[in-house]
Every structure is written in structure tokens, then in C-alpha cells.
Scaffold this motif. Sequence first.
Motif, PDB file in Angstrom:
ATOM      1  N   ASP A 122       1.099  -0.970  -0.414  1.00 28.75           N
ATOM      2  CA  ASP A 122      -0.183  -0.156  -0.138  1.00 28.75           C
ATOM      3  C   ASP A 122       0.795   1.163  -0.027  1.00 28.75           C
ATOM      4  N   GLN A 123       0.799   2.521  -1.039  1.00 27.23           N
ATOM      5  CA  GLN A 123       1.408   3.117  -1.207  1.00 27.23           C
ATOM      6  C   GLN A 123       1.628   4.014  -0.258  1.00 27.23           C
ATOM      7  N   SER A 124       0.604   4.381   0.557  1.00 25.33           N
ATOM      8  CA  SER A 124       0.439   5.534   1.752  1.00 25.33           C
ATOM      9  C   SER A 124       1.461   4.927   2.889  1.00 25.33           C
ATOM     10  N   ILE A 125       1.931   3.151   3.025  1.00 28.23           N
ATOM     11  CA  ILE A 125       2.676   3.276   3.746  1.00 28.23           C
ATOM     12  C   ILE A 125       4.613   3.892   3.029  1.00 28.23           C
ATOM     13  N   LEU A 126       4.598   3.264   1.834  1.00 32.62           N
ATOM     14  CA  LEU A 126       5.656   3.525   1.106  1.00 32.62           C
ATOM     15  C   LEU A 126       5.019   3.576   0.142  1.00 32.62           C
ATOM     16  N   ASN A 127       6.345   4.703  -0.797  1.00 35.51           N
ATOM     17  CA  ASN A 127       6.135   5.152  -2.205  1.00 35.51           C
ATOM     18  C   ASN A 127       6.456   4.036  -3.081  1.00 35.51           C
ATOM     19  N   LYS A 128       6.037   3.459  -4.151  1.00 31.79           N
ATOM     20  CA  LYS A 128       5.989   2.406  -4.829  1.00 31.79           C
ATOM     21  C   LYS A 128       7.706   2.322  -5.537  1.00 31.79           C
ATOM     22  N   SER A 129       7.924   4.038  -6.075  1.00 30.50           N
ATOM     23  CA  SER A 129       9.269   4.052  -6.028  1.00 30.50           C
ATOM     24  C   SER A 129      10.708   3.307  -5.273  1.00 30.50           C
ATOM     25  N   GLU A 130      10.080   3.251  -3.628  1.00 30.84           N
ATOM     26  CA  GLU A 130      11.433   3.437  -2.931  1.00 30.84           C
ATOM     27  C   GLU A 130      10.498   1.966  -2.064  1.00 30.84           C
ATOM     28  N   GLN A 131       9.541   1.008  -2.799  1.00 29.91           N
ATOM     29  CA  GLN A 131       9.001   0.189  -2.131  1.00 29.91           C
ATOM     30  C   GLN A 131      10.829  -1.025  -2.327  1.00 29.91           C
ATOM     31  N   TYR A 132      11.502  -1.281  -3.593  1.00 26.97           N
ATOM     32  CA  TYR A 132      12.659  -2.080  -2.684  1.00 26.97           C
ATOM     33  C   TYR A 132      13.404  -2.102  -2.416  1.00 26.97           C
ATOM     34  N   ARG A 133      13.892  -1.410  -1.536  1.00 26.01           N
ATOM     35  CA  ARG A 133      14.627  -0.958  -0.527  1.00 26.01           C
ATOM     36  C   ARG A 133      13.616  -1.502   0.972  1.00 26.01           C
ATOM     37  N   TYR A 134      12.782  -2.044   0.776  1.00 32.32           N
ATOM     38  CA  TYR A 134      12.386  -2.783   2.206  1.00 32.32           C
ATOM     39  C   TYR A 134      11.837  -3.587   2.671  1.00 32.32           C
ATOM     40  N   VAL A 135      12.998  -3.755   3.782  1.00 34.30           N
ATOM     41  CA  VAL A 135      12.812  -5.247   4.276  1.00 34.30           C
ATOM     42  C   VAL A 135      12.182  -5.550   5.207  1.00 34.30           C
ATOM     43  N   ALA A 136      11.724  -6.475   5.749  1.00 37.98           N
ATOM     44  CA  ALA A 136      10.535  -6.840   6.531  1.00 37.98           C
ATOM     45  C   ALA A 136      11.437  -7.014   8.062  1.00 37.98           C
ATOM     46  N   TYR A 137      10.672  -6.113   9.038  1.00 38.11           N
ATOM     47  CA  TYR A 137      11.991  -5.827  10.652  1.00 38.11           C
ATOM     48  C   TYR A 137      11.001  -5.879  11.768  1.00 38.11           C
ATOM     49  N   ASN A 138      10.804  -7.358  12.595  1.00 36.08           N
ATOM     50  CA  ASN A 138      10.425  -6.990  13.847  1.00 36.08           C
ATOM     51  C   ASN A 138      10.901  -6.979  15.169  1.00 36.08           C
ATOM     52  N   PRO A 139      12.150  -6.965  15.443  1.00 33.45           N
ATOM     53  CA  PRO A 139      12.708  -7.960  16.313  1.00 33.45           C
ATOM     54  C   PRO A 139      11.939  -7.635  17.986  1.00 33.45           C
ATOM     55  N   SER A 140      11.186  -7.743  18.183  1.00 34.07           N
ATOM     56  CA  SER A 140      10.274  -8.034  19.187  1.00 34.07           C
ATOM     57  C   SER A 140       9.154  -9.016  19.097  1.00 34.07           C
ATOM     58  N   GLY A 141       8.838  -9.382  18.019  1.00 40.07           N
ATOM     59  CA  GLY A 141       7.997 -10.487  17.659  1.00 40.07           C
ATOM     60  C   GLY A 141       8.582 -11.958  18.979  1.00 40.07           C
ATOM     61  N   ASN A 142       7.669 -12.193  19.299  1.00 42.98           N
ATOM     62  CA  ASN A 142       7.530 -13.197  20.302  1.00 42.98           C
ATOM     63  C   ASN A 142       6.568 -14.698  19.878  1.00 42.98           C
ATOM     64  N   ASN A 143       5.261 -14.659  18.968  1.00 47.87           N
ATOM     65  CA  ASN A 143       4.740 -15.640  18.879  1.00 47.87           C
ATOM     66  C   ASN A 143       4.529 -15.724  17.080  1.00 47.87           C
ATOM     67  N   ILE A 144       3.319 -16.928  17.050  1.00 52.72           N
ATOM     68  CA  ILE A 144       3.727 -17.147  15.322  1.00 52.72           C
ATOM     69  C   ILE A 144       2.794 -15.814  14.420  1.00 52.72           C
ATOM     70  N   LYS A 145       1.782 -15.402  15.575  1.00 55.35           N
ATOM     71  CA  LYS A 145       1.118 -14.053  14.759  1.00 55.35           C
ATOM     72  C   LYS A 145       1.805 -13.447  14.252  1.00 55.35           C
ATOM     73  N   ASP A 146       2.955 -12.538  15.283  1.00 53.69           N
ATOM     74  CA  ASP A 146       3.937 -11.577  14.998  1.00 53.69           C
ATOM     75  C   ASP A 146       5.369 -12.469  15.837  1.00 53.69           C
ATOM     76  N   ARG A 147       5.841 -12.255  14.534  1.00 47.25           N
ATOM     77  CA  ARG A 147       6.985 -13.190  14.229  1.00 47.25           C
ATOM     78  C   ARG A 147       8.193 -12.184  14.455  1.00 47.25           C
ATOM     79  N   TRP A 148       9.279 -13.038  15.150  1.00 42.61           N
ATOM     80  CA  TRP A 148      10.677 -12.655  14.973  1.00 42.61           C
ATOM     81  C   TRP A 148      11.408 -12.208  13.787  1.00 42.61           C
TER      82      TRP A 148
END
Length: 410
Positions: A141-167
Motif C-alpha cells: 500500500d503506497q500510503s505506507i511507502l512509495n512504490k519507487s522506494e519499495q525495493y528497499r523495504y525489508v520486513a523488520y520486527n525484533p520484538s516478535g515473540n509468537n506465531i502471528k507476531d514473529r521475530w
Amino acid sequence: MRHDYTDWLIHFVRDRDFDQDYPVETEEEFDFLVGGELEPDASAFSVLLSILNIGLKPYYSFRNGQTTIYGGTPAICVTEMPIYSFAQYISARRDTKKVSAYGIAILKKEFFKAGGRPVIYGTTDLNVSFEVNTPTYRVLDQSILNKSEQYRYVAYNPSGNNIKDRWIDWSHEREWRWRENNNKDAQIYYRNSDYSMAESPGLPLFVGESNGGFFSKVAIIVWSSEEADKIREELTGYYLAESNNYGIEFNRDVIARSVIIVLEQVKEAVEISKLVDSQTIEGLDKANLLEPILLHKDLELYRKVVETALELAAQEGLKASIEYNAENHPQGPCGFAHVSTFDVTKPEVQFMLANDYASGPFDGQVNIIFKTLWGHSQCLYYKEFIIERMCISLNNSFSDIKFYKTSRLD
């Protein structure tokens, strides 16, 4: 300067794995992803050799059957890890389908100038939504990040601790990425699946800035000295030919400035010799642990020995032709045969190339040119009979160079 900081970026390669790398359903999709350069199960070292030949090509980086590159286009991925950290990383993972001991290092400032940028680890909203979400085409969704910059996006969640909210935390890779842009020079040429020539967005390694290239030098990373010898032959062949096997012009200065890094030596320098600065490529340079290509000077010193050996081989060829005709061999198919060698780092071979006693290299193969003393025939069997005798003669004259018969049908 910090020991974990470097001006270089590494593109590491790995073994090809069909199930992991090609989550496709049709033959057309497979051909689009694979092309004709590599087998689907190619080894990491084969991938490295291919990159030296054609350059860096963007890829979709599949994981669990889906691309991890967002924005709808593939990308070239590199890491800012220092070279010793890279060696530790591959030793710890011990999975050549994930990461191997082979790679290409390029200067950060030159990758940036070509359009490469550091990745963006995560967004403010962890629960990202998609405009499109298919295995090879994922647009946030481009409201999150412009399409031209999305190739730079890497999922990140160092606080995840369960299956739905994984690390999820890949920040240790200190990743950068490059994707197709409007630069017309950012093109590579390679063999398609039907063996025709294909063109793709990418970054050639040895083209040179004067011809629209991006890099002043590169570093090729291998594990062992034996592998470094193979790479040295490859680079030396490119230097002598000034092109790849598709006729793409290569810049000799870029090749001559490029180096080979042996990871075994890096680990030994840091862990045994305690050369702390050798954690980076810059430190390796100071410790004289960067191995260059092998070019010989004073080639005229080899004239007499080479010309004598070629004359002896030609005389053996004449004797072989007389013997073949006397034995009344049956007429065979038409074809071509050559005395060839792949030992392009030897001074005698470099003398032959410099003085028109040989042609090439073609994919590292050098074909020796002789003064023909025997009668002409289109028969491939006749030519092969002569060539085999000449190879024996040359192998006797040069104990440390191997000469082979190469032939093909007309």
C-alpha cells in the motif's frame, strides 16, 4: 576508523536450488527467470564465474515461494558486512543453498552512483497491506511507502515473540539494493534459454567508465587458494581478450586493478596472526593479502623456446599427415580441430597471444596457430589425427602447460 566499517559492499552467491529459486508453474515463467547461462542446480562457484562474464543481474530473491523484493521489480542485493564478518557468517550458517564462500565486492560510492541505496528496515506500521501480492509481484500500500522506494523495504520486527507476531531481524546484513532505473548504460547481455542473446537491466563489472560502466575495480571472493587460481586464469583471459565470449568490450584497467580475496587467508590473518585490520578489505590491502591477476613482463625472453617448440610440433604434424594418408583411412565428416590450452597465466602462452602465434582467449581457451606443412583436407578425422600428435609434442616441450585437442563438426 572502526574495524567493522568498510567502503566495500559484497554480493554473495550461493548454490542454485530448484524448489527455492524457481517457484513457477509454467515453462515460460521458468525460462524468464533462468535464461540459458546456468543450470537450475548450478553450484555457487559456477554462479560466480557467470557473474564475472555477464555482470550483476537483478533477481527476485524468493523465500517460501514469494519474492522478498517489493515494488514490482527485482533487485541486486549486497551487504555492507566487513569481509571477516562475511567469512564468519558463511562458516556459521554452513548451508550453501543459503549463502556460500563466494562473492563479488564493489565500492560503496560506485554502487551508490549507479543507483544503489541502503535498505529500509521496517516501517512504522508493522502490519503492512498490499495493493498486489503474487509470488513475483508484490506492491505494498503506497500510503505506507512509495512504490519507487519499495525495493528497499525489508520486513523488520525484533520484538516478535509468537506465531502471528514473529521475530524478523536481518539488520546484521547491513543490506543495500539496486533496481532498474533510467540509466541506459545499466544493461547486461547474456544467453537466453533458446541460446539467443538477451538484454537485461543490470550492472556490468568490467566495462569501464569510458564505455558507460560503473566500477573502477572489483574484488572477487573465494574460499581457497586453488579457487583463486581458477579466478586468476579467468580474469587474465578477460584481460588478454579485452572482451567476454559475447563480444562485450572489457576495460583492461578495471581488470588489472581488480583483486582476488581468499577467505581462508582472511580467517587465518585475523584469528591466528591477530591482524585485526584484516577484518576489512582495506586492511587486507595493507597486509598484502589481495591477490591480483597474473600478467608477465619481458615476454621476449620466451621467444626462442616458444618458436622452437612450435616448429617441432609442426614437424610432428607433417609426419602425422604422411602416416594418416599412407594408412588409407576412410573419409570422415568435415570439421575443425585445434591445439588448445587454458593456461593463460603462463608467460609462454601470453607470448604466443602477443605475437600472433595464438588466438583468443575464447571463454578462456587459447588456440595455437601453426605454419601448415601438410596437405589440406576438410576431413575432421585427418585433422584430429594431426592435432593429437602436435599436442603430444607441445606437452613434451612445456612440462607445466597442458595442450589439448579441441574439435567440432562443420
